[in-house]
Design an enzyme around this catalytic site. Structure first.
Site, PDB file in Angstrom:
ATOM      1  N   LYS A  75       0.886  -1.179   0.000  1.00 53.94           N
ATOM      2  CA  LYS A  75       0.000   0.000   0.000  1.00 53.94           C
ATOM      3  C   LYS A  75       0.921   1.225   0.000  1.00 53.94           C
ATOM      4  O   LYS A  75       1.442   1.629   1.028  1.00 53.94           O
ATOM      5  CB  LYS A  75      -0.876  -0.010   1.264  1.00 53.94           C
ATOM      6  CG  LYS A  75      -2.176   0.763   1.161  1.00 53.94           C
ATOM      7  CD  LYS A  75      -2.039   2.241   0.838  1.00 53.94           C
ATOM      8  CE  LYS A  75      -1.649   3.088   2.015  1.00 53.94           C
ATOM      9  NZ  LYS A  75      -1.388   4.492   1.659  1.00 53.94           N
TER      10      LYS A  75
ATOM     11  N   GLU B 274       9.534   1.337  10.794  1.00 55.26           N
ATOM     12  CA  GLU B 274      10.597   2.335  10.584  1.00 55.26           C
ATOM     13  C   GLU B 274       9.910   3.690  10.674  1.00 55.26           C
ATOM     14  O   GLU B 274       9.183   4.093   9.763  1.00 55.26           O
ATOM     15  CB  GLU B 274      11.226   2.163   9.194  1.00 55.26           C
ATOM     16  CG  GLU B 274      11.914   0.828   8.965  1.00 55.26           C
ATOM     17  CD  GLU B 274      13.205   0.683   9.753  1.00 55.26           C
ATOM     18  OE1 GLU B 274      13.772   1.697  10.193  1.00 55.26           O
ATOM     19  OE2 GLU B 274      13.633  -0.469   9.953  1.00 55.26           O
TER      20      GLU B 274
ATOM     21  N   CYS C 120      13.879  10.706   6.886  1.00 52.42           N
ATOM     22  CA  CYS C 120      13.813  10.378   8.316  1.00 52.42           C
ATOM     23  C   CYS C 120      15.186  10.460   8.956  1.00 52.42           C
ATOM     24  O   CYS C 120      15.291  10.533  10.166  1.00 52.42           O
ATOM     25  CB  CYS C 120      13.236   8.984   8.478  1.00 52.42           C
ATOM     26  SG  CYS C 120      14.134   7.782   7.491  1.00 52.42           S
TER      27      CYS C 120
ATOM     28  N   GLU D 154      10.402  16.909  14.142  1.00 54.90           N
ATOM     29  CA  GLU D 154      11.011  16.798  12.810  1.00 54.90           C
ATOM     30  C   GLU D 154      10.562  17.990  11.969  1.00 54.90           C
ATOM     31  O   GLU D 154       9.360  18.225  11.854  1.00 54.90           O
ATOM     32  CB  GLU D 154      10.444  15.570  12.094  1.00 54.90           C
ATOM     33  CG  GLU D 154      11.111  14.266  12.299  1.00 54.90           C
ATOM     34  CD  GLU D 154      10.416  13.167  11.480  1.00 54.90           C
ATOM     35  OE1 GLU D 154       9.219  12.913  11.677  1.00 54.90           O
ATOM     36  OE2 GLU D 154      11.086  12.565  10.641  1.00 54.90           O
TER      37      GLU D 154
HETATM   38  P1  NAD Z   1       2.510   8.881   7.367  1.00 57.05           P
HETATM   39  O1  NAD Z   1       2.666   8.031   8.574  1.00 57.05           O
HETATM   40  O2  NAD Z   1       1.483   9.923   7.374  1.00 57.05           O
HETATM   41  O3  NAD Z   1       2.207   7.989   6.089  1.00 57.05           O
HETATM   42  C1  NAD Z   1       2.963   6.852   5.776  1.00 57.05           C
HETATM   43  C2  NAD Z   1       2.041   5.822   5.155  1.00 57.05           C
HETATM   44  O4  NAD Z   1       1.050   5.456   6.106  1.00 57.05           O
HETATM   45  C3  NAD Z   1       1.289   6.299   3.917  1.00 57.05           C
HETATM   46  O5  NAD Z   1       1.215   5.244   2.996  1.00 57.05           O
HETATM   47  C4  NAD Z   1      -0.086   6.617   4.458  1.00 57.05           C
HETATM   48  O6  NAD Z   1      -1.098   6.484   3.499  1.00 57.05           O
HETATM   49  C5  NAD Z   1      -0.241   5.561   5.528  1.00 57.05           C
HETATM   50  N1  NAD Z   1      -1.198   5.890   6.584  1.00 57.05           N
HETATM   51  C6  NAD Z   1      -1.574   7.110   7.032  1.00 57.05           C
HETATM   52  N2  NAD Z   1      -2.486   6.984   8.011  1.00 57.05           N
HETATM   53  C7  NAD Z   1      -2.705   5.653   8.185  1.00 57.05           C
HETATM   54  C8  NAD Z   1      -3.533   4.891   9.052  1.00 57.05           C
HETATM   55  N3  NAD Z   1      -4.340   5.473   9.948  1.00 57.05           N
HETATM   56  N4  NAD Z   1      -3.478   3.549   8.956  1.00 57.05           N
HETATM   57  C9  NAD Z   1      -2.683   2.943   8.068  1.00 57.05           C
HETATM   58  N5  NAD Z   1      -1.870   3.620   7.223  1.00 57.05           N
HETATM   59  C10 NAD Z   1      -1.873   4.956   7.283  1.00 57.05           C
HETATM   60  O7  NAD Z   1       3.977   9.473   7.105  1.00 57.05           O
HETATM   61  P2  NAD Z   1       4.428  10.428   5.906  1.00 57.05           P
HETATM   62  O8  NAD Z   1       4.061  11.799   6.228  1.00 57.05           O
HETATM   63  O9  NAD Z   1       4.023   9.881   4.601  1.00 57.05           O
HETATM   64  O10 NAD Z   1       6.004  10.218   5.996  1.00 57.05           O
HETATM   65  C11 NAD Z   1       6.806  10.982   6.801  1.00 57.05           C
HETATM   66  C12 NAD Z   1       7.179  10.254   8.067  1.00 57.05           C
HETATM   67  O11 NAD Z   1       7.792   9.018   7.770  1.00 57.05           O
HETATM   68  C13 NAD Z   1       8.191  11.015   8.877  1.00 57.05           C
HETATM   69  O12 NAD Z   1       7.890  10.928  10.243  1.00 57.05           O
HETATM   70  C14 NAD Z   1       9.490  10.282   8.572  1.00 57.05           C
HETATM   71  O13 NAD Z   1      10.495  10.454   9.542  1.00 57.05           O
HETATM   72  C15 NAD Z   1       9.020   8.887   8.483  1.00 57.05           C
HETATM   73  N6  NAD Z   1       9.968   8.080   7.729  1.00 57.05           N
HETATM   74  C16 NAD Z   1      10.668   7.111   8.376  1.00 57.05           C
HETATM   75  C17 NAD Z   1      11.605   6.356   7.696  1.00 57.05           C
HETATM   76  C18 NAD Z   1      12.397   5.278   8.381  1.00 57.05           C
HETATM   77  O14 NAD Z   1      12.998   4.462   7.681  1.00 57.05           O
HETATM   78  N7  NAD Z   1      12.413   5.212   9.694  1.00 57.05           N
HETATM   79  C19 NAD Z   1      11.821   6.589   6.345  1.00 57.05           C
HETATM   80  C20 NAD Z   1      11.091   7.599   5.718  1.00 57.05           C
HETATM   81  C21 NAD Z   1      10.164   8.323   6.421  1.00 57.05           C
END
Ligand code: NAD
Length: 481
Positions: free
Chosen positions: A174, A250, A284, A384
């Site tokens: 997804k 992650e 991240c 962040e």
């Molecule tokens: P997000 O958590 O909003 O979204 C990530 C994914 O989760 C998307 O596919 C989104 O559609 C899905 N999602 C959103 N709400 C959901 C729910 N209630 N249930 C299930 N899935 C849901 O994050 P973002 O804004 O897309 O990404 C940025 C964040 O990701 C930052 O905090 C960043 O640090 C983190 N990040 C971490 C890593 C790592 O490897 N640790 C890598 C990249 C980004």
């Protein structure tokens, strides 16, 4: 350019069962570049059925045969890399050269995990009696699902998928709603490489909770791998409890970048540039808090500003552009709020601090920004920023800086620079981060175990530990000998 926009379900391209679609927008121009199928819960249920049906056969396929398909996919990726990178750049906004780099790095995981597939083996353990033998075998977890963020639309999927396929697991992907096109291209490559139907499926959706509710409720989905915000990671971990799924998370980071007074300043500036402005600071592992010894803070700020000034902000597909747009308006608003809050609390802007008008319709461009006199009361010290802003905090001694660097719920990546060997060992051991760069801020490596501690997550991606996330160990006790 021709690219898929339908769901990839059981080896076929399909519209959503209710015909719904959602728009994908180029952040550099504001133009709608595609309308992509918006999966319904029924579509996702059909994917789970197909994955369950494909699982046993995929698990039984010899590792060398699974690896051969993965290697074929690598060759197809290599042939299409320029085209896939352009699409990635268009949907996400990173400069083309960085998009090519993301693709190469991501494809490197498929290559590495294909090799690792043949090294998944068990063990024999000396038993306590002559009549017994103890054997362990490692078996695939089963059907898995992953949910990925927009900031690395290909890499985040390939890193999970490579490990899952090597282990013998099927996977439903997804992707983020902002960047679904790269995910569909990945499905096309694996389809062309001969991956059997149902082993990889892609559920593009504008409604993540609906899709994830299907995964979560189904006990046959044995693992969920998520990269994204800590907030959503917690929702998924709670949801996984009902069916006791394996979770691999992650999550967010808030990386400190510590510069001791004895550090090699040329190296420090080079690494700071690389880690701060990659993907416009939307990673991240971006350095969020530059802790610089008070004797060298002004020098570091001036040198970083000099380098930032040389960068070209603009459309990521244009030649020579170093800094593209942020991904959406909400991202800009957050960056602006962090800068405004820092100024209110007495910080000085050395360079930048505002949006850039590039002449495009999009207003999502922000200047590379250097801020001096940051302190721990500011928003950017706690959250962040996810943008091209480098706040510089000063410190006096080692204990103080380690304490301040660790004063975060996050523990993903941290960096520090020193030429003192004893200090290097002390600080490396004391930093509460899953990944630490010593005189290094470019920590990406397919063979290394990347991941966080504290609220930055659970589990590791990359290297042998990355495959472990998709395996169960079975203990076989043999008696009667
Ligand atoms: P997000 O958590 O909003 O979204 C990530 C994914 O989760 C998307 O596919 C989104 O559609 C899905 N999602 C959103 N709400 C959901 C729910 N209630 N249930 C299930 N899935 C849901 O994050 P973002 O804004 O897309 O990404 C940025 C964040 O990701 C930052 O905090 C960043 O640090 C983190 N990040 C971490 C890593 C790592 O490897 N640790 C890598 C990249 C980004």
């Amino acid at each position: 350019m021709d690219f898929p926009t339908q769901l990839f379900l059981n080896g076929e391209w399909k519209d959503a069962s209710n015909g719904a679609t959602f728009d994908v927008v180029d952040p550099a121009t504001g133009e709608v570049i595609a309308q992509v199928a918006d999966a319904t819960a029924d579509d996702v249920r059909a994917m789970v059925e197909a994955a369950v049906a494909a699982q046993d056969e995929w698990a039984a396929t010899p590792a060398v045969e699974r690896a051969a398909i993965m290697h074929r996919a690598v060759r197809i990726f290599e042939d299409r890399i320029e085209e896939l990178a352009r699409l990635l750049s268009r949907e996400q906004g990173k400069p083309l050269a960085q998009a090519v780099g993301e693709m190469q790095y991501g494809v490197g995981f498929i290559d590495w995990f294909a090799e690792e597939a043949r090294r998944i083996h068990g063990s024999t353990i000396p038993a306590t009696t002559r009549a017994k033998r103890i054997i362990t075998i490692r078996q695939p977890l089963g059907v898995t699902a992953c949910i990925t963020p927009w900031n690395f639309p290909s890499l985040q999927i390939l890193r999970k998928l490579g490990a899952a396929l090597a282990a013998g697991c099927t996977m439903i992907v997804k992707p983020a709603e902002l960047t679904p096109l790269s995910a569909l291209e990945i499905a096309r490559v694996f389809d062309d490489a001969g991956l059997p139907p149902g082993v990889l499926q892609v559920a593009t959706s504008n409604d993540a909770p609906t899709v994830s509710a299907v995964f979560m409720a189904d006990a046959r989905v044995r693992g969920i791998s998520f990269t994204g915000s800590t907030e959503v990671g917690k929702i998924l971990m709670r949801g996984a409890a009902d069916t006791m799924k394996r979770v691999s998370l992650e999550l967010g980071g808030h990386a400190p970048f510590i510069v001791f007074a004895d550090a090699d300043m040329d190296l420090v500036v080079r690494e700071a540039m690389a880690v701060k402005l990659r993907n416009m600071g939307q990673t991240c592992v971006s350095a969020n808090r530059f802790f610089v010894h008070e004797d060298v803070a002004e020098e570091f700020g001036d040198r970083l500003a000099t380098e930032f000034r040389k960068l070209i902000v603009g459309n990521p597909l244009d030649d020579g552009v170093d800094v593209g747009p942020l991904v959406e308006e909400a991202a800009l608003v957050k960056v602006e709020a962090h800068v405004a809050d820092a100024l209110e609390h007495g910080a000085r802007v050395v360079l930048g601090g505002s949006r850039v008008d590039t002449g495009a319709d999009s207003r999502l461009f922000f200047e590379p920004t250097v801020i001096l006199d940051a302190d721990d009361s500011m928003l950017l010290a706690r959250e962040e920023t996810f943008g091209p802003v480098a706040p510089i905090f000063t410190f006096r001694d080692e204990d103080e800086v380690v304490r301040r660097a660790n004063a975060s719920d996050y523990g993903l990546a941290g960096y520090f620079f020193t030429r003192d060997l004893n200090r290097a060992i002390r600080v490396a051991e004391r930093l509460e981060y899953g990944t630490v760069g010593l005189n290094d801020a470019q920590i990406s490596a397919v063979q290394a175990p990347f991941g966080g501690v504290k609220q930055s997550g659970i589990g590791r991606e990359g290297g042998p530990l990355g495959v472990d996330e998709y395996l169960d160990t079975k203990y076989l006790s043999v008696g009667g000998l």
